[in-house]
Design an enzyme around this catalytic site. Structure first.
Site, PDB file in Angstrom:
ATOM      1  N   LYS A 203       0.864  -1.171   0.000  1.00  0.00           N
ATOM      2  CA  LYS A 203       0.000   0.000   0.000  1.00  0.00           C
ATOM      3  C   LYS A 203       0.904   1.225   0.000  1.00  0.00           C
ATOM      4  O   LYS A 203       1.585   1.513   0.978  1.00  0.00           O
ATOM      5  CB  LYS A 203      -0.922   0.018   1.220  1.00  0.00           C
ATOM      6  CG  LYS A 203      -1.849   1.234   1.217  1.00  0.00           C
ATOM      7  CD  LYS A 203      -2.703   1.292   2.443  1.00  0.00           C
ATOM      8  CE  LYS A 203      -3.557   2.554   2.417  1.00  0.00           C
ATOM      9  NZ  LYS A 203      -4.360   2.712   3.644  1.00  0.00           N
ATOM     10  N   LEU A 204       0.893   1.932  -1.106  1.00  0.00           N
ATOM     11  CA  LEU A 204       1.861   3.007  -1.323  1.00  0.00           C
ATOM     12  C   LEU A 204       1.265   4.363  -0.963  1.00  0.00           C
ATOM     13  O   LEU A 204       0.295   4.816  -1.570  1.00  0.00           O
ATOM     14  CB  LEU A 204       2.313   2.995  -2.781  1.00  0.00           C
ATOM     15  CG  LEU A 204       3.452   3.942  -3.160  1.00  0.00           C
ATOM     16  CD1 LEU A 204       4.677   3.688  -2.304  1.00  0.00           C
ATOM     17  CD2 LEU A 204       3.792   3.784  -4.632  1.00  0.00           C
TER      18      LEU A 204
END
Length: 254
Positions: A203-204
């Site tokens: 999850k960036l």
């Protein structure tokens, strides 16, 4: 990327339409005894991070959480996440975490996967929370690393490996330096993907997200994982163009 982007847009459009419709009336089923089959997460599409509802006495409102999960599932979400940053995980009691996860899993009823945030400043505590989430029916756990007095990529790597070694479900690596105080460079994330098999998604949320996303996509070798966009989808269009698999962010409010 065009078909995937179209699918994500269509899912989010359904959720927006549902948000504008009349409230959904459902029954509270947190006391259900039969645990549904845990669906395998694909980490593509729209995965709302849910707020934790509280009542006027500052107690977790499980009935509202039940309705919220069912609402998102009926609206077409591909999965939901509880006890994340938006869910005020750092302010929850241990028993409240258990109640929240149990309620969310029961409300999802096997129709979509449930990701549970299990970040903690202690490695053993994070591992224990992750094991607890798995026992309660979570399909995946999501963790941010904890800040050290001296930044150390090797310790961050061991943190994730230790947690992953303690569970048999997917691990989502949350790269969110704004909340964790830890900046994880692309080479570290790529090493986690290559060397920790349980890591199934990134999850960036480290800006500039699109630039880092392209670096990760270019750096994948023998193994690749989906990359989901956070930060309220503020940079969602840029991330989709860079190769994002969808959204895992705070779609908890209209």
């Amino acid at each position: 990327m065009k078909p995937r982007r179209t699918a994500v847009d269509a899912t989010w459009r359904r959720i927006l339409q549902a948000l504008l419709a009349s409230p959904v009336s459902v029954s509270f089923s947190a006391s259900a005894t039969a645990r549904p089959t845990v669906p395998v997460p694909t980490f593509e599409g729209v995965w709302p991070i849910l707020a934790t509802p509280f009542d006027a006495d500052d107690q977790v409102d499980l009935a509202s959480l039940d309705r919220l999960v069912r609402f998102m599932v009926d609206a077409g979400a591909d999965g939901v996440t509880v006890t994340g940053v938006l869910g005020e995980s750092a302010r929850l009691l241990d028993r409240e975490r258990v109640e929240i996860v149990r309620t969310a899993v029961a409300a999802a009823d096997g129709r979509v996967p449930v990701i549970v945030g299990t970040s903690h400043s202690g490695t053993l505590a994070a591992r224990s929370l992750s094991q607890e989430a798995e026992a309660l029916g979570a399909a995946a756990v999501m963790l941010t690393p904890h800040a050290e007095a001296t930044p150390n990529d090797a310790r961050v790597f061991e943190y994730y490996r230790s947690v992953a070694d303690g569970v048999s479900i997917a691990v989502v690596v949350q790269d969110h330096p704004a909340s964790s105080g830890v900046h994880m460079p692309a080479p570290l994330l790529l090493k986690l993907v290559a060397d920790v098999p349980r890591v199934a998604c990134i999850k960036l949320e480290a800006v500039p997200t699109a630039t880092k996303l392209r670096a990760l996509k270019a750096g994948f070798r023998a193994r690749t994982v989906p990359i989901l966009t956070g930060l309220g989808a503020l940079y969602g269009l840029f991330d989709l163009r860079a190769g994002s698999s969808g959204f895992n962010t705070g779609f908890a409010f209209p």
